[in-house]
Design an enzyme around this catalytic site. Structure first.
Site, PDB file in Angstrom:
ATOM      1  N   GLU A 192      15.503  57.100  57.387  1.00  0.00           N
ATOM      2  CA  GLU A 192      16.071  58.159  58.226  1.00  0.00           C
ATOM      3  C   GLU A 192      16.159  57.789  59.703  1.00  0.00           C
ATOM      4  O   GLU A 192      17.172  58.007  60.350  1.00  0.00           O
ATOM      5  CB  GLU A 192      15.264  59.460  58.089  1.00  0.00           C
ATOM      6  N   HIS A 261       8.028  70.147  52.374  1.00  0.00           N
ATOM      7  CA  HIS A 261       9.449  70.253  52.050  1.00  0.00           C
ATOM      8  C   HIS A 261      10.012  71.647  52.289  1.00  0.00           C
ATOM      9  O   HIS A 261      11.064  71.981  51.776  1.00  0.00           O
ATOM     10  CB  HIS A 261       9.696  69.870  50.588  1.00  0.00           C
TER      11      HIS A 261
END
Lengths: 458, 359
Positions: A192, A261
């Site tokens: 990322e 998450h």
């Protein structure tokens, strides 16, 4: 012309120092870069290097002198061919221009932030009357938006994990590889920080990347590039270098995926000048705003929601449906209380409005759609009518988007309020895994209904 | 040595199996500037150009140091003195359209890219005539015209960004190469390796130039890096690398030309470890107590990049000293004018506070 050597400041905070030792004596030849003296600053002993060439004609401040103010003349250098004696006996030599004293700026002279003169917004004209509407999921709407913009502009490309061959971890990029090929639909490694930086670099070079994060939770690895590289470069370059990039992906709580998450980043990104932050709820807004985001010359954080992906909404069948960024939408009109939310928070607001209607309370529901810039004018207009407001988000309460909404209403509509603004947010805890606890951690319709009644004193 | 290094590099490219041979070749390159295996000598014109360009950076930085001492430049100020051969040698190997991106020690790169000394100095003093209207400062300047993409204050960020520039070149198939500069300190950042991986995976036209000046701020390379041969930092991605004597502008130019040609030919990225040295502290307020004075003096006296060229100009090329002095004077005039401009140019208008946030 003789040149003055001044007591240098060698740290941002130094005001004076000790001239510890001269390493050259009067009459010595000096060339640029020679260390001529040592001074003690507030931090350490530092060397003073000559910048000019010539002969050290006169030392004005001797070894060991303490508290020598910055910019005091400490020596004179005579230029080539000049008479060192004459130079040293003369009046102050050509001083390198002294530092202008910093002019204190009185607080009153800080120029006011440009206030948006934008009036409240009426979204009712966004879709021309008689337009055919097609039931579309948010997922399809987002895909269509990207596909349309990619057809329109070759500089638009999509990159991210599993966006190409896998067709998108959440199938949002389904079919794009088949239509646009591997040059424009690019699977990245799981990296990322790196691919966000690559995307920003490509945008600085003038391409229009759409960078998909599999979820925004993973974008924390990349947040430095989103903020320091993408958002700040236009300002730091004096307006020269823009960064037309869209960072998009699911954000916020999905279901049963626990703390790492399940986080809503709206408040985080919305604090950053230089970013625009969009968080749509309906498929129609998702499409119109993603198309606008891809065309926008600024870096944009586009926050989607996994639970909304599969939900269907009416989307206008138009060749080029683009919505304005930074405009809220009155989704339901009412006169008793204003409910303001965005993204999946709208789900609670809309259901609460239904429930309140059953009790004779007409709630006006506003979807902010864009978090930054925030369309406060449209909220204010509603409050001028209802005099009461509840703000709703899934994110945490402290420094949250609803906290900002409440403050902005204080600033701009205090006199219209008949009750303090209330908010309903996610609970101030990491998201738990257990089904019952997760349910408790999220906002619910009952809480919104209760808050609306509270501001109505019912 | 040149063909050998190229060969071992390409071997590494295929098999990743030649680091030993390559390292030896690279060591020869690093140590051999005085030996018969040295790089191809510069022509008179090349040496004159290199001299002028390097001197411009040296004098500019000395002047910047002086203005900092006078309080005209604030905050952080990282000088490039000692490392001039790296950017000048590389820039002499580029073509128009090639991009440059670097970290916070960036003044030299801007000048080498052809950016105006006045605009750079005025940015250092925070004036409206600066490249960023005074809003960026020492570490944040850009010039689209000169294809200089900053100027980045977050250590290592420029590596991913520069890889993105290379990505754009590949996407557009425009034949340009992205020159990505970073230091031995930044070389330990994770995103460097994320970028290496993607650059090789996608055969991006990037040349990674690791300016190893032996100290990451105050930490010696040996105290921070498990692998101190930075030319090998791309081995696990199959990116070829070389060590280069970064104090010798000829060696830099030769290796740079090879690396840029490699990237431009579509063969993917290339790593050049430039063994160089910064004479000054990390920033203006660094007393540099982590190294000995002898070490600094030895580098200045025996390896100075500008003196090397000056020696060749006076010796091999038989350039009259007067001609060199004329260059010295011209450079000094440009630098003094930049300082004068940076001193008298007004600060940005207060209204600039609110501009350039979004377009």
């Amino acid at each position: 012309m003789p040149i003055d050597v001044l007591m240098p400041a060698l740290s941002p905070t130094m005001e004076s120092g000790t001239l510890a030792k001269w390493l050259k004596k009067e009459g010595d030849r000096i060339k640029a870069g020679d260390v001529i003296a040592e001074i003690e600053t507030d931090k350490a002993t530092m060397e003073v290097e000559a910048v000019d060439e010539g002969v050290l004609a006169k030392i004005l401040i001797g070894d060991g002198t303490e508290n020598v103010a910055v910019n005091t003349r400490i020596a004179i250098i005579a230029g080539e061919g000049e008479d060192a004696a004459a130079a040293s006996s003369g009046a102050p030599a050509q001083a390198a221009a002294p530092a202008p004293a910093a002019v204190p700026v009185p607080a009153a002279s800080v120029p006011a932030a440009p206030r948006s003169a934008a009036p409240s917004y009426d979204a009712s004209g966004e879709i021309p009357a008689g337009t055919e509407m097609v039931k579309t999921t948010v997922r399809e709407a987002l895909r269509d938006a990207m596909a349309e913009e990619m057809r329109r502009d070759d500089s638009v490309f999509v990159m991210g994990e599993e966006v190409a061959e896998y067709q998108g971890a959440y199938k949002v990029t389904q079919g794009l590889l088949q239509e646009f090929g591997a040059r424009r639909v690019i699977d990245t490694p799981i990296t990322e920080h790196g691919f966000a930086g690559v995307g920003v670099g490509a945008a600085l070079a003038g391409l229009r990347p759409v960078v998909e994060f599999m979820t925004f939770n993973f974008a924390m690895q990349a947040i430095d590039h989103i903020i320091n590289s993408a958002a700040k470069t236009l300002y730091m370059s004096g307006g020269q270098l823009g960064c037309p990039i869209v960072f998009r992906g699911p954000n916020g709580a999905a279901a049963r995926v626990a703390a790492q998450h399940s986080q809503d980043y709206a408040a985080w990104y919305s604090q950053i000048p230089g970013l625009k932050v969009i968080q749509p709820w309906s498929a129609s807004d998702a499409k119109g705003l993603l198309k606008a985001a891809i065309r926008d010359p600024n870096p944009i954080v586009f926050l989607e929601n996994e639970i909304l992906y599969g939900q269907s909404f009416e989307v206008p069948k138009l060749d080029d449906f683009v919505l304005p960024i930074g405009k809220a939408k009155v989704v339901r009109t009412g006169r008793h209380v204003t409910l303001v939310s965005f993204g999946i928070g709208m789900t609670y607001a809309m259901k609460a409005a239904d429930a309140l209607a059953g009790e004779g309370i007409e709630a006006e529901v506003i979807d902010l759609r864009t978090i930054r810039p925030m369309d406060v004018a449209t909220v204010v207009r509603s409050i001028q009518k209802t005099n009461r407001c509840v703000a709703i988000e899934e994110g945490w309460p402290q420094s949250g988007v609803t906290a900002e909404i409440g403050m902005r209403i204080m600033e701009e509509a205090f006199d219209y309020l008949d009750a303090p603004v209330a908010r309903v947010t996610g609970k101030d805890v990491p998201m738990p895994y257990a089904a019952n606890l997760e349910k408790l951690a999220l906002p619910n319709v009952g809480e919104v209904v209760a808050a609306a009644k509270a501001v109505l004193y019912r | 040595m040149a063909p050998k290094a190229a060969q071992s590099a390409s071997t590494a490219k295929v098999a990743g199996a030649a680091p030993a041979a390559k390292a030896m070749a690279a060591k020869a390159a690093a140590n051999g500037s005085a030996s018969s295996h040295g790089p191809k000598p510069f022509t008179r014109e090349q040496d004159l150009l290199a001299y002028r360009e390097m001197l411009m950076i040296r004098r500019f930085e000395e002047k910047a140091g002086q203005l900092y001492g006078m309080g005209l430049i604030g905050g952080f100020c990282h000088l490039y003195i000692g490392q001039e051969a790296v950017v000048v040698g590389m820039q002499m190997a580029t073509q128009p359209g090639d991009q440059v991106i670097t970290g916070y020690r960036d003044h030299g790169h801007m000048l080498a890219c052809g950016m105006d000394a006045k605009g750079v100095m005025a940015e250092l003093t925070g004036r409206r005539g600066g490249y960023s209207k005074g809003k960026g400062g020492s570490m944040h300047m850009f010039s689209i015209e000169k294809q200089f993409f900053g100027g980045h204050g977050i250590v290592g960020a420029q590596v991913s960004l520069g890889t993105g520039l290379a990505f754009a070149n590949r996407y557009r198939d425009n034949g340009a190469v992205s020159l990505v500069y970073f230091g031995d300190g930044a070389a330990n950042q994770g995103q460097v390796y994320e970028s290496f991986n993607m650059a090789e995976l996608w055969s991006l036209p990037a040349v990674y130039i690791i300016e190893n000046n032996r100290y990451a701020m105050g930490t010696a390379v040996t105290r921070a890096s498990a692998q101190t041969d930075f030319s090998k930092r791309g081995v696990s991605f199959n990116i070829p690398g070389e060590q280069v004597d970064g104090m010798d502008v000829q060696a830099v130019h030769e290796a740079g030309s090879r690396a840029i040609a490699f990237a431009r030919a579509g063969k993917g990225p290339y790593i050049l470890e430039m063994q160089t040295y910064r004479y000054r502290g990390h920033s203006m307020s660094d007393p540099a107590k982590y190294r000995t004075k002898d070490e600094v003096e030895r580098m200045k006296n025996e390896h100075d990049p500008i003196e090397q060229v000056r020696g060749r100009l006076l010796g091999t090329h038989r350039v009259p000293e007067d001609e060199i002095k004329k260059i010295d004077a011209e450079v000094r005039v440009i630098v003094n004018e930049s300082a004068e401009f940076a001193t008298v140019d007004p600060e940005p208008d207060a209204s600039e506070l609110w501009t350039d946030i979004v377009r």
